[in-house]
Design a protein around this motif. Structure first.
Motif, mmCIF file in Angstrom:
data_model
loop_
_atom_site.group_PDB
_atom_site.id
_atom_site.type_symbol
_atom_site.label_atom_id
_atom_site.label_comp_id
_atom_site.label_asym_id
_atom_site.label_seq_id
_atom_site.Cartn_x
_atom_site.Cartn_y
_atom_site.Cartn_z
ATOM 1 N N GLY A 166 0.765 -1.231 0.000
ATOM 2 C CA GLY A 166 0.000 0.000 0.000
ATOM 3 C C GLY A 166 0.795 1.278 0.000
ATOM 4 N N CYS A 167 2.106 1.223 -0.190
ATOM 5 C CA CYS A 167 2.903 2.455 -0.258
ATOM 6 C C CYS A 167 2.641 3.191 -1.566
ATOM 7 C CB CYS A 167 4.389 2.143 -0.155
ATOM 8 S SG CYS A 167 4.933 1.661 1.480
ATOM 9 N N VAL A 168 2.754 4.509 -1.514
ATOM 10 C CA VAL A 168 2.657 5.346 -2.711
ATOM 11 C C VAL A 168 3.892 6.235 -2.786
ATOM 12 C CG1 VAL A 168 1.379 7.141 -3.920
ATOM 13 C CG2 VAL A 168 0.135 5.370 -2.663
ATOM 14 N N VAL A 169 4.595 6.162 -3.912
ATOM 15 C CA VAL A 169 5.685 7.091 -4.202
ATOM 16 C C VAL A 169 5.238 7.922 -5.393
ATOM 17 C CG1 VAL A 169 8.098 7.354 -4.876
ATOM 18 C CG2 VAL A 169 7.433 5.502 -3.313
ATOM 19 N N SER A 170 5.011 9.209 -5.157
ATOM 20 C CA SER A 170 4.415 10.062 -6.189
ATOM 21 C C SER A 170 5.428 10.446 -7.267
ATOM 22 C CB SER A 170 3.835 11.320 -5.549
ATOM 23 O OG SER A 170 2.783 10.983 -4.667
ATOM 24 N N HIS A 171 4.920 11.045 -8.326
ATOM 25 C CA HIS A 171 5.697 11.325 -9.522
ATOM 26 C C HIS A 171 6.947 12.142 -9.216
ATOM 27 C CE1 HIS A 171 3.113 14.873 -9.023
ATOM 28 N NE2 HIS A 171 4.023 15.546 -9.703
ATOM 29 N N GLY A 172 8.055 11.725 -9.814
ATOM 30 C CA GLY A 172 9.297 12.481 -9.741
ATOM 31 C C GLY A 172 10.065 12.384 -8.450
ATOM 32 N N CYS A 185 2.735 4.109 3.643
ATOM 33 C CA CYS A 185 3.456 5.377 3.489
ATOM 34 C C CYS A 185 3.004 6.095 2.223
ATOM 35 C CB CYS A 185 4.960 5.137 3.370
ATOM 36 S SG CYS A 185 5.776 4.743 4.900
ATOM 37 N N VAL A 186 2.934 7.410 2.297
ATOM 38 C CA VAL A 186 2.658 8.229 1.118
ATOM 39 C C VAL A 186 3.789 9.237 0.991
ATOM 40 C CG1 VAL A 186 1.062 9.788 -0.026
ATOM 41 C CG2 VAL A 186 0.173 7.939 1.403
ATOM 42 N N ILE A 187 4.585 9.065 -0.044
ATOM 43 C CA ILE A 187 5.751 9.916 -0.266
ATOM 44 C C ILE A 187 5.501 10.811 -1.475
ATOM 45 C CG2 ILE A 187 8.244 9.956 -0.653
ATOM 46 C CD1 ILE A 187 7.360 8.562 1.957
ATOM 47 N N GLY A 188 5.466 12.122 -1.236
ATOM 48 C CA GLY A 188 5.345 13.056 -2.345
ATOM 49 C C GLY A 188 3.944 13.506 -2.665
ATOM 50 N N GLY A 209 7.480 20.644 -6.763
ATOM 51 C CA GLY A 209 8.739 20.086 -6.293
ATOM 52 C C GLY A 209 8.660 18.571 -6.176
ATOM 53 N N LYS A 210 9.471 18.006 -5.272
ATOM 54 C CA LYS A 210 9.513 16.553 -5.108
ATOM 55 C C LYS A 210 9.965 16.218 -3.694
ATOM 56 C CE LYS A 210 14.171 16.432 -7.147
ATOM 57 N NZ LYS A 210 15.003 15.872 -8.239
ATOM 58 N N VAL A 218 14.439 4.521 7.171
ATOM 59 C CA VAL A 218 13.282 3.680 7.486
ATOM 60 C C VAL A 218 12.124 4.603 7.839
ATOM 61 C CG1 VAL A 218 12.322 1.923 9.019
ATOM 62 C CG2 VAL A 218 14.724 1.790 8.327
ATOM 63 N N ILE A 219 10.988 4.391 7.188
ATOM 64 C CA ILE A 219 9.812 5.236 7.415
ATOM 65 C C ILE A 219 8.650 4.339 7.824
ATOM 66 C CG2 ILE A 219 8.206 6.876 6.394
ATOM 67 C CD1 ILE A 219 10.465 7.837 4.629
ATOM 68 N N GLY A 220 8.039 4.645 8.968
ATOM 69 C CA GLY A 220 7.008 3.809 9.557
ATOM 70 C C GLY A 220 5.679 3.864 8.826
ATOM 71 N N ALA A 221 4.797 2.946 9.207
ATOM 72 C CA ALA A 221 3.504 2.775 8.543
ATOM 73 C C ALA A 221 2.655 4.042 8.623
ATOM 74 C CB ALA A 221 2.757 1.604 9.173
ATOM 75 N N ASN A 222 2.000 4.339 7.506
ATOM 76 C CA ASN A 222 1.033 5.441 7.415
ATOM 77 C C ASN A 222 1.635 6.812 7.712
ATOM 78 O OD1 ASN A 222 -1.241 3.785 6.732
ATOM 79 N ND2 ASN A 222 -1.303 3.120 8.860
ATOM 80 N N THR A 223 2.910 6.951 7.491
ATOM 81 C CA THR A 223 3.549 8.267 7.569
ATOM 82 C C THR A 223 3.458 8.943 6.213
ATOM 83 O OG1 THR A 223 5.039 7.897 9.427
ATOM 84 C CG2 THR A 223 5.844 9.355 7.711
ATOM 85 N N THR A 224 3.271 10.260 6.218
ATOM 86 C CA THR A 224 3.147 11.021 4.972
ATOM 87 C C THR A 224 4.228 12.092 4.904
ATOM 88 O OG1 THR A 224 1.559 12.568 5.990
ATOM 89 C CG2 THR A 224 0.661 10.640 4.862
ATOM 90 N N ILE A 225 4.797 12.246 3.721
ATOM 91 C CA ILE A 225 5.828 13.258 3.490
ATOM 92 C C ILE A 225 5.448 14.038 2.243
ATOM 93 C CG2 ILE A 225 8.272 13.667 3.046
ATOM 94 C CD1 ILE A 225 8.905 11.083 4.483
ATOM 95 N N ASP A 226 5.210 15.343 2.396
ATOM 96 C CA ASP A 226 4.739 16.173 1.290
ATOM 97 C C ASP A 226 5.875 16.601 0.382
ATOM 98 O OD1 ASP A 226 2.188 16.002 2.283
ATOM 99 O OD2 ASP A 226 2.192 17.993 3.212
#
Length: 354
Positions: A166-172, A185-188, A209-210, A218-226
């Protein structure tokens, strides 16, 4: 696991993790806590209070410090001396009993995965059920993408990096080597940026940006980084982030920081190296925290911290000052009563003088 105490000694001797082996070599088939171990288990002891359990449970081997080892009577248990028992625990468990993310119940590339034709899939990659990989994504060697992970167009995933379900790594966005993103995790994702008109209606500001995550993070479950508004949100190498944290746009987290659960860091803030933010730390935007700070007791950071040290509470203050203030807090009712009594006495004295 099937090894011997002497094999562990030889494997980690050159790293300085295990400095000596005392007693005969023993067969080890598992790793367990000393309170509940069997006779073929390896255990780790970093406190003398557990010494009595060694003759009682008779594990195959114990990793401990030289000082504690002096209290162990010679017997069937092999003794491995380490200057850092906790580090030994981490590296030995990684070597022998860690999960193998490349050994799954699924085919190496699951037929339900959707991978864009522009993507080169390394021969040693693992791509699980429901994974989506967009155009021009770069996948490093030995990556493991678990069920329903999504990597959008133009993202880069480094060697030996693992994405849990279920991780998401967004564009770029750019993810380094040996990174672990735990489930959800949701990255970006787009950061929280809006403008208002005269009627206070909201208009989103596109974030172009990105996110850059360096190696060994290491990034824990359900953490979000904008993602950054224009530039990049940056997580430097060796950072550990717990579950359910939020990192806002254009934040920079320095090398080897530790961010504990439920921490929120607002946009454009900067952490130096080796900062520890304990649970539910809150950081306002555009503040800087110096190297080697420890943020305690739901610290609220509303101004920059320029000197290393321990800070606690909200607004954050040096720990010694915070503890004195907390001690006084428990006596506020008593102090209030005494103040009212003093006010009455002063009023009576003033009245008598009149």
């Amino acid at each position: 696991m099937h090894t011997t105490s002497s094999e562990i000694f030889l494997r980690f001797q050159d790293q300085g993790l295990i400095s000596s082996h005392n007693g005969a070599s023993t067969l080890i088939t598992g790793i367990a806590p000393v309170e509940d171990c069997g006779r073929s288990d390896l255990v780790f002891i970093d406190h003398p209070k557990y010494l009595s359990l060694i003759p009682q449970n008779q594990p195959a081997a114990v990793v401990t410090t030289e000082e504690i080892a002096n209290g162990i009577k010679p017997g069937a248990t092999a003794i491995l001396i380490s200057p850092n028992v906790r580090l030994a625990t981490a590296l030995i468990k990684q070597a022998y009993v860690d999960r193998d993310f490349h050994h799954t119940e699924w085919p190496q590339i699951h037929p339900s995965a959707v991978v864009h034709s522009s993507v080169n899939i390394p021969e040693d990659a693992v791509i699980g059920p429901g994974v989506v990989v967009g155009a021009n994504v770069v996948l490093g060697n030995r990556v493991a993408l678990m069920a329903n992970a999504v990597i959008e167009s133009g993202a880069v995933i480094g060697d030996d990096t693992m994405l849990h379900p279920g991780c998401v790594v967004s564009h770029g966005c750019e993810i380094g080597a040996q990174v672990m993103l735990k489930a959800g995790c949701v990255i970006g994702s787009e950061g929280f940026g809006f403008a208002q008109d005269a009627q206070r209606r909201n208009y989103r500001i596109p974030h172009t940006g990105k996110v850059i995550i360096e190696d060994r993070v290491v990034i824990g479950a359900n953490t979000t980084i904008d993602r950054g508004t224009y530039g990049a949100t940056i997580i430097r190498s060796g950072v550990i982030i717990d579950a359910l944290c939020h990192i806002g746009h254009n934040v920079e987290i320095g090398e080897d920081c530790i961010i504990c659960a439920h921490t929120g860091i607002s946009g454009s803030s900067r952490f130096g190296k080796r900062v520890i933010a304990t649970g539910q730390t809150g950081v306002l935007d555009h503040v800087t925290v110096a190297n080697d700070c420890v943020l305690l007791h739901r610290a609220g950071i509303n101004n920059s911290i320029k000197e290393p040290g321990q800070y606690a509470g909200g607004p954050a203050q040096p720990l010694k000052q915070y503890l004195k203030n907390m001690a006084a807090m428990t006596r506020l009712s008593e102090m209030w009563s005494r103040l009212k009594q003093l006010e009455k006495k002063v009023a009576a004295l003033n009245s008598g003088e009149g």
